[in-house]
Design a protein around this motif. Structure first.
Motif, PDB file in Angstrom:
ATOM      1  N   LEU A 115     -14.913 -28.472  34.387  1.00 18.53           N
ATOM      2  CA  LEU A 115     -15.996 -29.374  34.747  1.00 18.53           C
ATOM      3  C   LEU A 115     -15.653 -30.771  34.275  1.00 18.53           C
ATOM      4  O   LEU A 115     -14.886 -30.961  33.331  1.00 18.53           O
ATOM      5  CB  LEU A 115     -17.343 -28.931  34.168  1.00 18.53           C
ATOM      6  N   ALA A 116     -16.191 -31.752  34.987  1.00 16.63           N
ATOM      7  CA  ALA A 116     -16.073 -33.163  34.605  1.00 16.63           C
ATOM      8  C   ALA A 116     -17.504 -33.661  34.433  1.00 16.63           C
ATOM      9  O   ALA A 116     -18.387 -33.308  35.214  1.00 16.63           O
ATOM     10  CB  ALA A 116     -15.331 -33.953  35.677  1.00 16.63           C
ATOM     11  N   PHE A 117     -17.705 -34.465  33.402  1.00 16.28           N
ATOM     12  CA  PHE A 117     -19.051 -34.946  33.115  1.00 16.28           C
ATOM     13  C   PHE A 117     -18.970 -36.312  32.460  1.00 16.28           C
ATOM     14  O   PHE A 117     -17.896 -36.788  32.098  1.00 16.28           O
ATOM     15  CB  PHE A 117     -19.805 -33.943  32.224  1.00 16.28           C
ATOM     16  N   ARG A 118     -20.116 -36.940  32.316  1.00 20.13           N
ATOM     17  CA  ARG A 118     -20.145 -38.248  31.665  1.00 20.13           C
ATOM     18  C   ARG A 118     -21.468 -38.426  30.948  1.00 20.13           C
ATOM     19  O   ARG A 118     -22.445 -37.737  31.245  1.00 20.13           O
ATOM     20  CB  ARG A 118     -19.874 -39.365  32.640  1.00 20.13           C
ATOM     21  N   ALA A 119     -21.459 -39.371  30.021  1.00 20.51           N
ATOM     22  CA  ALA A 119     -22.694 -39.751  29.333  1.00 20.51           C
ATOM     23  C   ALA A 119     -23.498 -40.636  30.280  1.00 20.51           C
ATOM     24  O   ALA A 119     -22.927 -41.358  31.114  1.00 20.51           O
ATOM     25  CB  ALA A 119     -22.373 -40.500  28.040  1.00 20.51           C
ATOM     26  N   THR A 120     -24.822 -40.597  30.164  1.00 19.29           N
ATOM     27  CA  THR A 120     -25.662 -41.381  31.069  1.00 19.29           C
ATOM     28  C   THR A 120     -25.753 -42.848  30.658  1.00 19.29           C
ATOM     29  O   THR A 120     -26.281 -43.657  31.408  1.00 19.29           O
ATOM     30  CB  THR A 120     -27.083 -40.789  31.157  1.00 19.29           C
ATOM     31  N   GLU A 121     -25.235 -43.173  29.461  1.00 20.60           N
ATOM     32  CA  GLU A 121     -25.169 -44.573  29.037  1.00 20.60           C
ATOM     33  C   GLU A 121     -23.848 -44.793  28.307  1.00 20.60           C
ATOM     34  O   GLU A 121     -23.194 -43.847  27.886  1.00 20.60           O
ATOM     35  CB  GLU A 121     -26.366 -44.948  28.158  1.00 20.60           C
ATOM     36  N   ALA A 122     -23.468 -46.056  28.177  1.00 16.41           N
ATOM     37  CA  ALA A 122     -22.178 -46.402  27.572  1.00 16.41           C
ATOM     38  C   ALA A 122     -22.148 -46.042  26.088  1.00 16.41           C
ATOM     39  O   ALA A 122     -23.165 -46.087  25.395  1.00 16.41           O
ATOM     40  CB  ALA A 122     -21.908 -47.890  27.746  1.00 16.41           C
ATOM     41  N   LEU A 123     -20.955 -45.678  25.624  1.00 16.22           N
ATOM     42  CA  LEU A 123     -20.726 -45.445  24.205  1.00 16.22           C
ATOM     43  C   LEU A 123     -20.601 -46.793  23.499  1.00 16.22           C
ATOM     44  O   LEU A 123     -20.491 -47.829  24.152  1.00 16.22           O
ATOM     45  CB  LEU A 123     -19.444 -44.625  24.019  1.00 16.22           C
ATOM     46  N   THR A 124     -20.575 -46.770  22.193  1.00 16.09           N
ATOM     47  CA  THR A 124     -20.430 -47.983  21.400  1.00 16.09           C
ATOM     48  C   THR A 124     -18.948 -48.189  21.076  1.00 16.09           C
ATOM     49  O   THR A 124     -18.224 -47.221  20.844  1.00 16.09           O
ATOM     50  CB  THR A 124     -21.232 -47.850  20.090  1.00 16.09           C
ATOM     51  N   ALA A 125     -18.515 -49.450  21.022  1.00  9.13           N
ATOM     52  CA  ALA A 125     -17.124 -49.764  20.688  1.00  9.13           C
ATOM     53  C   ALA A 125     -16.812 -49.340  19.253  1.00  9.13           C
ATOM     54  O   ALA A 125     -17.698 -49.307  18.393  1.00  9.13           O
ATOM     55  CB  ALA A 125     -16.867 -51.258  20.847  1.00  9.13           C
ATOM     56  N   ASP A 126     -15.552 -49.001  19.021  1.00  6.61           N
ATOM     57  CA  ASP A 126     -15.045 -48.650  17.696  1.00  6.61           C
ATOM     58  C   ASP A 126     -15.845 -47.518  17.062  1.00  6.61           C
ATOM     59  O   ASP A 126     -16.266 -47.585  15.914  1.00  6.61           O
ATOM     60  CB  ASP A 126     -15.035 -49.883  16.789  1.00  6.61           C
ATOM     61  N   THR A 127     -16.053 -46.443  17.839  1.00  7.83           N
ATOM     62  CA  THR A 127     -16.880 -45.311  17.410  1.00  7.83           C
ATOM     63  C   THR A 127     -16.111 -44.006  17.587  1.00  7.83           C
ATOM     64  O   THR A 127     -15.409 -43.821  18.580  1.00  7.83           O
ATOM     65  CB  THR A 127     -18.175 -45.258  18.259  1.00  7.83           C
ATOM     66  N   TYR A 128     -16.274 -43.100  16.615  1.00  9.44           N
ATOM     67  CA  TYR A 128     -15.713 -41.761  16.774  1.00  9.44           C
ATOM     68  C   TYR A 128     -16.707 -40.934  17.589  1.00  9.44           C
ATOM     69  O   TYR A 128     -17.898 -40.903  17.280  1.00  9.44           O
ATOM     70  CB  TYR A 128     -15.451 -41.075  15.435  1.00  9.44           C
TER      71      TYR A 128
END
Length: 186
Positions: A115-128
């Protein structure tokens, strides 16, 4: 897709009745019974990779050892960006086609096992970012669910910074027409 093996995520009971005769003429005195099970859903390959900083809106990919229902498996996936739980959705065919890495992974994965998926909003820069799958991940091949969590993670890119700079010959003196270098973090 035809399967030339026992279905996965299934428990089996084998019973051999007393009196069963072997090819060499021996006879089984007592009945024998035993159980075994085939493996539950196991992560085989995942993306994004951890060896390089990733973008803030990555397309995620997970490939498994058996057939799955993508929507049912997605319900067992969590994406945690340093304490922030991300809402997820399945990727569209257009999004998969537009991402060269995920398109390649999907084209080379066994049918019905990814499966391929994505978050519904952007992640934060420089984040684990920690991705966990399961427990209780279902298979379409059998009723057994995973008992443990499977996981992987990666970092998003950091804000642009100069890591190192200088002259290519003598650090103490940069002369006119001499080359210099600038190294960035990403």
């Amino acid at each position: 897709e035809l399967i030339d093996r026992l279905p996965m995520a299934t428990e089996y009971t084998v019973s051999i009745p007393a009196g069963t005769e072997s090819q060499t003429g021996g006879t089984l005195a007592d009945a024998v019974q035993f159980r075994f099970s085939t493996p539950t859903v196991t992560l085989v390959n995942s993306y994004p990779y951890s060896y390089a900083p990733q973008p803030l809106e990555p397309l995620f990919f997970a490939h498994f050892n058996q057939r799955i229902d993508a929507a049912a498996v997605l319900e067992t996936i969590k994406v945690d960006a340093e304490g922030r739980q991300m809402a997820l959705r399945l990727a569209t065919e257009e999004e998969i086609a537009a991402d060269s890495t995920v398109r390649y992974l999907a084209e080379n994965a066994q049918e019905g096992r990814w499966l391929a998926f994505r978050a519904t909003e952007a992640l934060t820069a420089d984040t684990y970012v920690a991705v966990t799958i399961g427990p209780k991940t279902p298979s379409t091949e059998g009723p057994l669910l995973t008992e443990s969590i499977q996981s992987y993670g990666f970092n998003t890119y950091a804000p642009l910074q100069i890591v190192e700079h200088g002259c290519s010959y003598w650090e103490e003196i940069c002369r006119p027409l001499q080359s210099f270098f600038i190294e960035f973090n990403n």
